[in-house]
Scaffold this motif. Structure first.
Motif, short mmCIF file in Angstrom:
data_model
loop_
_atom_site.label_atom_id
_atom_site.label_comp_id
_atom_site.label_asym_id
_atom_site.label_seq_id
_atom_site.Cartn_x
_atom_site.Cartn_y
_atom_site.Cartn_z
N PHE A 17 1.17 10.41 -43.15
CA PHE A 17 2.49 10.87 -42.74
C PHE A 17 2.74 12.31 -43.21
N ASN A 38 4.39 12.72 -37.91
CA ASN A 38 4.19 11.31 -38.28
C ASN A 38 5.24 11.02 -39.35
N GLU A 91 4.42 9.30 -34.42
CA GLU A 91 4.54 7.96 -34.98
C GLU A 91 5.79 7.90 -35.85
#
Ligand SMILES: C[S@@+](CC[C@H](N)C(=O)[O-])C[C@H]1O[C@@H](n2cnc3c(N)ncnc32)[C@H](O)[C@@H]1O
Length: 542
Positions: free
Chosen positions: A124, A59, A85
């Motif tokens: 993240f 991410n 992502e």
């Protein structure tokens, strides 16, 4: 797919150049808009891959994405299946809109927003960022306080009011990272040495596990259009293990550095100048002698106006000025052909360029009475407003200088590491009675050294030789490095340089082992008033 990304990277580079060319340098400086070169971005992502688990999904977040140099590199380095992502923030529509168009068919989402004002979402596990290098004085006061408070909320450390925007980006990102997530920050190496960097270092040592700091060779400027010496800081969001070691590397490339050293966190906590690493080793404070054990170091004189206060012999003669109000002063280092300044029988430097500093404590009234030619020279200075210049205006007598007796060794403190000799700094043995201006640092022997010099007249010469043998790396470990390879040593930094080699020349020092103890022992034996006592009251010259 790789071919598509390669094509997009070529388009991105053209787009970046086009968008940059539509802005002035000042506009780009204001928002720190300097893109990362493709090779470097690729190398950074390759390095990031080595820090993540082999099959770990990514991410990815870039809080200051520009046209997406790092996303592009992410796509080249990681297989598509690993990218879960990708999110970027960009505050400037000028870059955001075309970048969104460029990446429209990919997984990247770019949000037009000020990253520092976004609500964090800790999802993240890879943050890669080349944040805007905006210095603190360009942050408006309200904004600065907001940043300080938000950064504190995000990472638990209060950053200094002198910290630039890039520090806040780093601190704020803490709240966006997963536990165990990795971050790689391409930032100026300045934080490693300066006061405002202390809080950043505190964050890196206590709130996360600092893994690696790589510094580029300062003479190899990474960004042709922004003169900064850069570092890449890597850390993992986890509490550092006990006895943790951090890798410091320098030069070469991130993946193949020229030099590396593992430094224990326990040493980093006490070390104020992290750019000493990897060149210098960890020092054990108590045992290592430093230059301030042997020299009191002062910056040379700031005259207030060299053109007015420094004259040559012909000018003094022509104007019939009284020689007693002048004292010799060394010319700038480029006029010193060697590192030794000999003296004539009057103590004047034996140099082609002989200069004299006007320095008297006589009042204007006395001067008018005793030396009319000097009085009219001073009036000439006033008509040119020399007396109104900042330094002159803040002196009791506008034309009297600070007390700087001649120093037996002086050092040039601004230099380039890539000079032919490879020596950015010169130590000059000054046998003359000349003082120095602030292009030099003046080195006055401490009591310890004065005492030893009395017992051994050849000692100073040998010390001077040792000083000139200190490797640039050891000296530069203490100094500041500016982009383009310009180095600067502050008096305090020179004072802190390892002086083990000098201590070895002084048997008493070795025997006692601590300058403080020896200092007490020697001071009691020395007369209070000695030649190098720079704290002595100002001379009432006439
Ligand atoms: C040093 S550039 C890096 C761009 C890109 N990541 C790269 O490496 O090439 C920093 C970028 O951050 C953007 N920026 C500046 N302030 C910002 C802010 N407060 N929030 C989000 N982006 C910002 C600038 O417009 C610029 O595009």
């Amino acid at each position: 797919m790789k071919k598509l990304i390669q094509d997009l990277e070529e388009k991105r580079l053209a787009l970046q150049a086009d968008l940059d060319s539509k802005k002035t340098q000042a506009e780009r400086n204001r928002l720190g808009q300097f893109a990362t070169p493709t090779n470097l971005a690729t190398e950074i992502l390759e390095y990031a891959r080595t820090l993540l688990q082999e099959k770990e999904k990514v991410n990815f977040l870039d809080p200051a994405i520009g046209t997406g140099a790092f996303y592009s590199a992410l796509r080249r380095v990681f297989p598509d299946r690993r990218i879960a992502e990708a999110l970027g923030f960009e505050v400037d529509r000028h870059y955001e809109e075309p970048a969104n168009q460029l990446w429209a068919k990919t997984s990247l989402r770019i949000k037009l927003a000020d990253f520092t004002k976004e609500e964090p979402s800790p999802r993240f596990n890879l943050i890669i960022c080349n944040p805007p290098y905006v210095r603190h004085h360009h942050l408006h006061n309200g904004n600065k306080l907001r940043l300080q408070s938000q950064t504190y909320q995000a990472c638990g450390v209060k950053f200094s009011g002198l910290a630039g925007l890039y520090c806040h980006f780093l601190g704020l990102s803490h709240a966006w990272m997963t536990d165990g997530g990795i971050a790689g920050w391409l930032i100026p190496s300045e934080f490693m040495d300066v006061n405002y960097g202390r809080a950043v270092k505190h964050y890196l040592l206590e709130k996360v596990t600092l893994l690696h700091i790589h510094r580029f060779d300062p003479s190899d400027v990474q960004f042709s259009d922004a003169l900064v010496s850069s570092a890449i800081v890597w850390f993992r969001k986890s509490i550092p293990p006990r006895d943790h070691f951090v890798e410091f590397s320098l030069g070469g490339t991130l993946l193949a550095p020229r030099e590396t050293r593992e430094v224990p966190v326990s040493a980093l906590i006490h070390e104020s100048k992290w750019t000493r690493f990897p060149v210098s080793d960890v020092r054990t404070k108590a045992a290592t002698p430093v230059l301030s054990d042997f020299f009191k170091i002062k910056r040379g004189l700031a005259t207030g106006d060299n053109d007015f206060f420094i004259l040559n012999a012909e000018e003094i003669k022509e104007r019939k000025l009284p020689t007693e109000v002048f004292r010799p002063i060394l010319p700038s280092p480029r006029y010193l052909p060697t590192n030794e300044v000999a003296a004539d029988s009057k103590g004047l430097p034996q140099l082609d360029r002989q200069l004299f500093l006007l320095d008297t404590h006589l009042t204007e009234e006395e001067i008018k009475r005793r030396f009319p030619s000097l009085y009219s020279y001073l009036q000439e200075g006033k008509s040119k407003k020399v007396n109104e210049r900042y330094l002159c205006n803040h002196r009791e007598i506008w034309y009297s200088q600070e007390n700087r007796p001649p120093a037996p060794i002086v050092c040039t403190y601004l230099g380039r590491g890539d000079t032919k000799s490879g020596r950015p700094f010169r130590f000059i043995l000054n046998r003359s009675n000349a003082t120095v201006a602030n292009v030099y640092l003046a080195m006055y022997p401490t009591d310890v050294l004065q005492n030893a010099m009395r017992a051994d007249p050849g000692l100073l010469h040998r010390i001077w030789e040792v000083l000139n043998e200190i490797t640039p790396g050891e000296l530069l470990g203490e100094g500041r490095v500016y982009g383009g390879g310009l180095h600067k040593l502050e008096p305090k930094e020179l004072a802190n340089v390892d002086a083990t080699a000098i201590a070895k020349l002084i048997p008493e020092f070795e025997a006692v082992g601590s300058s403080k103890q020896l200092g007490l022992f020697v001071e009691s034996k020395l007369p209070a008033n000695n030649a190098f006592n720079t704290d002595a009251p100002k001379r009432r010259a006439g």
